[in-house]
Design an enzyme around this catalytic site. Structure first.
Site, PDB file in Angstrom:
ATOM      1  N   LYS A 123       0.571   9.080   5.362  1.00  0.00           N
ATOM      2  CA  LYS A 123      -0.723   8.043   5.609  1.00  0.00           C
ATOM      3  C   LYS A 123      -0.941   9.136   6.573  1.00  0.00           C
ATOM      4  CE  LYS A 123      -0.872   3.635   8.405  1.00  0.00           C
ATOM      5  NZ  LYS A 123      -0.235   2.772   8.082  1.00  0.00           N
ATOM      6  N   ASP A 157       6.225   1.899   6.616  1.00  0.00           N
ATOM      7  CA  ASP A 157       5.091   2.890   7.074  1.00  0.00           C
ATOM      8  C   ASP A 157       6.102   3.524   8.463  1.00  0.00           C
ATOM      9  OD1 ASP A 157       3.047   1.447   5.229  1.00  0.00           O
ATOM     10  OD2 ASP A 157       1.750   1.554   6.689  1.00  0.00           O
ATOM     11  N   LYS A 183      -2.752   7.108   1.675  1.00  0.00           N
ATOM     12  CA  LYS A 183      -3.714   5.652   3.313  1.00  0.00           C
ATOM     13  C   LYS A 183      -3.982   6.456   3.680  1.00  0.00           C
ATOM     14  CE  LYS A 183      -2.350   1.766   5.340  1.00  0.00           C
ATOM     15  NZ  LYS A 183      -1.009   1.070   5.792  1.00  0.00           N
TER      16      LYS A 183
END
Length: 335
Positions: free
Chosen positions: A235, A167, A271
């Protein structure tokens, strides 16, 4: 599910958009040429979808689905091997009294805790533990204020330690200054650093920090930029600033993913992370996904929920549906 699934972001960038990424000026023209976001209409749609009622049988299915989509997260300076071990055990068997409860999708930790998490998952569940991914934040999370070589070393170290997913955070300063090609090239470089010799490459989630991007138009531009650069997931946020995931800013990203798939056939995951604490919150996001991308996106390899305390509420609601009563305060572990 289609018989022949679309290509994934792990493959080469779509040739249809090669010209758009050929130069900084071309990328700026493309991103600023995207349709503007109608903020009033967007927020009204997100609010309307949030009022959908999910009945008992569908709710039970949705709760289990939400559990299976969680990236169970701890990103604190006080993280210890013992805390990581307990979190991994919980991720493999969320409800020790009910082995029908699904496993979470991943455990998300700092890079120095990746090896600890991998070992703890193996110890907690053996083969079952191996199905839970290890996700690692990287690239000088959460601010991203570091030189590129430091960010790449951060990423390579996490991948070498066993991270299945990375991430990364984008350079918001560069993005907000209009240096879009710099951001795109950095994402591509981190994507290359996710390669694993002799094994499957780590998947790349690109974090925007929507609260700092400030406008829906910027969130749409960041979504397209990251997808053009080869992100596997996009995300919303780090969970470390005041504004994290919201239904409206997530809806912008879902619509961008929908449009990108229509244009390229490429599947990108989404996400939302930060501020998703209750079952009611989680179900709102599942409705957003279903109504925007369809039920083929309702699976952990295409949609995740970044959270720490959400799992506890889902487990309590799950027991309520099963037994007709809420459990006591000692039913779930306190994270």
């Amino acid at each position: 599910m289609p018989a022949s699934p679309p290509t994934t972001a792990s493959e080469a960038p779509p040739p249809a958009f090669a010209d758009a990424t050929a130069s900084d000026a071309a990328l700026r023209r493309f991103l600023h040429g995207l349709p503007g976001v109608d903020a009033v209409g967007l927020e009204a749609r997100a609010a309307a979808l949030g009022t959908r009622s999910i009945k008992t049988s569908a709710k039970a299915f949705a709760i289990d689905l939400a559990i299976s989509m969680i990236d169970l997260t701890t990103l604190e300076g006080a993280d210890t091997p013992g805390k990581i071990g307990a979190l991994c055990a919980k991720g493999v068997h969320p409800d020790p009294t009910d082995r029908t409860a699904p496993r979470v999708a991943a455990i998300c930790v700092y890079p120095d805790m990746v090896a600890t998490a991998r070992q703890a998952l193996d110890a907690a569940g053996g083969r079952e533990g191996r199905t839970v991914k290890v996700a690692s934040v990287a690239t000088a999370f959460p601010a991203g204020r570091a030189a590129l070589d430091v960010k790449l070393a951060d990423t390579r170290g996490a991948v070498a330690a066993g991270a299945d997913e990375i991430d990364m955070v984008i350079d918001r300063g560069a993005f907000l200054s209009g240096r879009y090609l710099q951001v795109l090239e950095e994402i591509r470089a981190v994507k290359e650093a996710c390669a694993r010799e002799g094994g499957e490459d780590a998947h790349l989630k690109v974090i925007f920090e929507n609260g700092e991007l400030a406008t829906y138009d910027n969130i749409r531009r960041a979504s397209w930029l990251a997808m053009l650069a080869g992100a596997d997931f996009i995300k919303t946020s780090t969970g470390k600033v005041g504004v994290s995931a919201t239904p409206a800013n997530t809806l912008v990203m879902l619509e961008a993913v929908r449009d990108f798939r229509a244009a390229t056939g490429t599947v990108i995951g989404v996400k939302p992370a930060g501020g998703i604490r209750t079952t009611k919150d989680a179900l709102k996001y599942l409705v957003l996904v279903n109504e925007t991308l369809g039920d083929d996106w309702l699976r952990p390899d295409r949609f995740r929920l970044g959270a720490s305390s959400l799992l506890n509420d889902l487990l309590m609601q799950r027991q309520k549906l099963t037994t007709g009563r809420y459990s006591g305060p000692d039913y779930v572990t306190v994270d």
